[in-house]
Design a protein around this motif. Sequence first.
Motif, PDB file in Angstrom:
ATOM      1  N   THR A   9       0.839  -1.192   0.000  1.00 56.09           N
ATOM      2  CA  THR A   9       0.000   0.000   0.000  1.00 56.09           C
ATOM      3  C   THR A   9       0.877   1.245   0.000  1.00 56.09           C
ATOM      4  N   PHE A  10       0.500   2.187  -0.826  1.00 52.25           N
ATOM      5  CA  PHE A  10       1.229   3.446  -0.953  1.00 52.25           C
ATOM      6  C   PHE A  10       0.293   4.561  -0.512  1.00 52.25           C
ATOM      7  N   THR A  11       0.731   5.348   0.472  1.00 49.49           N
ATOM      8  CA  THR A  11      -0.096   6.396   1.044  1.00 49.49           C
ATOM      9  C   THR A  11       0.611   7.742   0.950  1.00 49.49           C
ATOM     10  N   ASP A  12      -0.149   8.748   0.553  1.00 52.76           N
ATOM     11  CA  ASP A  12       0.355  10.122   0.565  1.00 52.76           C
ATOM     12  C   ASP A  12      -0.816  11.034   0.917  1.00 52.76           C
ATOM     13  N   ALA A  13      -0.658  12.317   0.746  1.00 54.47           N
ATOM     14  CA  ALA A  13      -1.685  13.285   1.121  1.00 54.47           C
ATOM     15  C   ALA A  13      -3.017  13.060   0.398  1.00 54.47           C
ATOM     16  N   ARG A  14      -2.977  12.391  -0.753  1.00 51.79           N
ATOM     17  CA  ARG A  14      -4.193  12.160  -1.539  1.00 51.79           C
ATOM     18  C   ARG A  14      -4.976  10.942  -1.076  1.00 51.79           C
ATOM     19  N   GLY A  15      -4.341  10.058  -0.307  1.00 50.13           N
ATOM     20  CA  GLY A  15      -5.001   8.838   0.146  1.00 50.13           C
ATOM     21  C   GLY A  15      -4.102   7.628  -0.010  1.00 50.13           C
ATOM     22  N   SER A  16      -4.703   6.455  -0.036  1.00 50.79           N
ATOM     23  CA  SER A  16      -3.949   5.205  -0.124  1.00 50.79           C
ATOM     24  C   SER A  16      -4.300   4.438  -1.389  1.00 50.79           C
ATOM     25  N   LEU A  17      -3.311   3.762  -1.919  1.00 46.26           N
ATOM     26  CA  LEU A  17      -3.461   2.923  -3.105  1.00 46.26           C
ATOM     27  C   LEU A  17      -2.833   1.572  -2.783  1.00 46.26           C
ATOM     28  N   SER A  18      -3.634   0.514  -2.814  1.00 45.97           N
ATOM     29  CA  SER A  18      -3.132  -0.835  -2.577  1.00 45.97           C
ATOM     30  C   SER A  18      -3.076  -1.578  -3.902  1.00 45.97           C
ATOM     31  N   VAL A  19      -1.994  -2.326  -4.110  1.00 44.99           N
ATOM     32  CA  VAL A  19      -1.751  -2.968  -5.400  1.00 44.99           C
ATOM     33  C   VAL A  19      -1.521  -4.462  -5.216  1.00 44.99           C
ATOM     34  N   ILE A  20      -2.272  -5.258  -5.984  1.00 47.38           N
ATOM     35  CA  ILE A  20      -2.061  -6.704  -6.013  1.00 47.38           C
ATOM     36  C   ILE A  20      -1.479  -7.039  -7.374  1.00 47.38           C
ATOM     37  N   GLU A  21      -0.230  -7.498  -7.398  1.00 42.98           N
ATOM     38  CA  GLU A  21       0.395  -7.874  -8.661  1.00 42.98           C
ATOM     39  C   GLU A  21       0.890  -9.315  -8.630  1.00 42.98           C
ATOM     40  N   LYS A  22       1.763  -9.629  -7.711  1.00 42.11           N
ATOM     41  CA  LYS A  22       2.340 -10.971  -7.671  1.00 42.11           C
ATOM     42  C   LYS A  22       2.090 -11.679  -6.345  1.00 42.11           C
ATOM     43  N   GLN A  23       1.237 -11.109  -5.506  1.00 41.35           N
ATOM     44  CA  GLN A  23       1.024 -11.658  -4.177  1.00 41.35           C
ATOM     45  C   GLN A  23       0.092 -12.871  -4.167  1.00 41.35           C
ATOM     46  N   ILE A  24      -0.756 -13.000  -5.163  1.00 41.72           N
ATOM     47  CA  ILE A  24      -1.719 -14.099  -5.193  1.00 41.72           C
ATOM     48  C   ILE A  24      -1.140 -15.235  -6.044  1.00 41.72           C
ATOM     49  N   PRO A  25      -1.008 -16.421  -5.456  1.00 43.65           N
ATOM     50  CA  PRO A  25      -0.312 -17.526  -6.130  1.00 43.65           C
ATOM     51  C   PRO A  25      -1.168 -18.337  -7.105  1.00 43.65           C
ATOM     52  N   PHE A  26      -2.101 -17.697  -7.773  1.00 48.23           N
ATOM     53  CA  PHE A  26      -2.909 -18.386  -8.779  1.00 48.23           C
ATOM     54  C   PHE A  26      -3.459 -17.358  -9.749  1.00 48.23           C
ATOM     55  N   LEU A  27      -3.862 -17.831 -10.903  1.00 46.12           N
ATOM     56  CA  LEU A  27      -4.510 -16.988 -11.902  1.00 46.12           C
ATOM     57  C   LEU A  27      -5.956 -16.777 -11.484  1.00 46.12           C
ATOM     58  N   VAL A  28      -6.403 -15.535 -11.437  1.00 48.09           N
ATOM     59  CA  VAL A  28      -7.776 -15.222 -11.023  1.00 48.09           C
ATOM     60  C   VAL A  28      -8.716 -15.426 -12.211  1.00 48.09           C
ATOM     61  N   LYS A  29      -9.716 -16.312 -12.014  1.00 46.21           N
ATOM     62  CA  LYS A  29     -10.700 -16.581 -13.059  1.00 46.21           C
ATOM     63  C   LYS A  29     -12.091 -16.082 -12.696  1.00 46.21           C
ATOM     64  N   ARG A  30     -12.289 -15.748 -11.415  1.00 47.60           N
ATOM     65  CA  ARG A  30     -13.613 -15.322 -10.962  1.00 47.60           C
ATOM     66  C   ARG A  30     -13.451 -14.319  -9.834  1.00 47.60           C
ATOM     67  N   ILE A  31     -14.262 -13.267  -9.867  1.00 46.33           N
ATOM     68  CA  ILE A  31     -14.254 -12.245  -8.827  1.00 46.33           C
ATOM     69  C   ILE A  31     -15.690 -12.019  -8.382  1.00 46.33           C
ATOM     70  N   TYR A  32     -15.904 -12.035  -7.076  1.00 42.88           N
ATOM     71  CA  TYR A  32     -17.221 -11.695  -6.552  1.00 42.88           C
ATOM     72  C   TYR A  32     -17.062 -11.012  -5.200  1.00 42.88           C
ATOM     73  N   TYR A  33     -18.128 -10.381  -4.726  1.00 44.44           N
ATOM     74  CA  TYR A  33     -18.058  -9.741  -3.421  1.00 44.44           C
ATOM     75  C   TYR A  33     -19.342  -9.988  -2.658  1.00 44.44           C
ATOM     76  N   ILE A  34     -19.198  -9.987  -1.332  1.00 38.68           N
ATOM     77  CA  ILE A  34     -20.275 -10.315  -0.410  1.00 38.68           C
ATOM     78  C   ILE A  34     -20.515  -9.099   0.477  1.00 38.68           C
ATOM     79  N   TYR A  35     -21.772  -8.695   0.621  1.00 43.15           N
ATOM     80  CA  TYR A  35     -22.106  -7.530   1.446  1.00 43.15           C
ATOM     81  C   TYR A  35     -23.534  -7.657   1.939  1.00 43.15           C
ATOM     82  N   ASN A  36     -23.954  -6.748   2.826  1.00 39.89           N
ATOM     83  CA  ASN A  36     -25.278  -6.799   3.454  1.00 39.89           C
ATOM     84  C   ASN A  36     -25.525  -8.154   4.114  1.00 39.89           C
ATOM     85  N   VAL A  37     -24.503  -8.680   4.748  1.00 37.47           N
ATOM     86  CA  VAL A  37     -24.576 -10.029   5.313  1.00 37.47           C
ATOM     87  C   VAL A  37     -25.283 -10.023   6.665  1.00 37.47           C
TER      88      VAL A  37
END
Length: 120
Positions: A9-37
């Motif tokens: 994560t990179f933070t400065d006066a404008r806010g924070s930016l988090s980057v996922i590049e090589k941290q996940i050890p698999f190819l992502v084929k599906r993305i979903y999110y869960i909310y109002n649980v």
Amino acid sequence: MAKLIVIPTFTDARGSLSVIEKQIPFLVKRIYYIYNVVGQRGGHRHKTTKQALICLGGSCKIFVDDGTDKRTYTLDSPDQCLLLDAKDWHTMQDFTTSATLLVLASELYDSSDYIDEKYP
């Protein structure tokens, strides 16, 4: 067993930016999110699907049982990522009102990939 990693994560006066590049050890084929649980989600493991879980806002708890070890993780910052192996039986609970859980999965949805039974 599941592994908790920190997303760069990179933070400065404008806010924070988090980057996922090589941290996940698999190819992502599906993305979903869960909310109002209300209640508990999950309650399964997989035959092949690996997952990366990030709570983008709010917080939640993830219980993990890999058949040998059991542990509960609290996700309460968008720079935390919980990596789940296919063998990790898991539940997701204690979502705060504003919680949104992002899930990156290694496989497309396939109902035959799910194993609902807990480890003995």
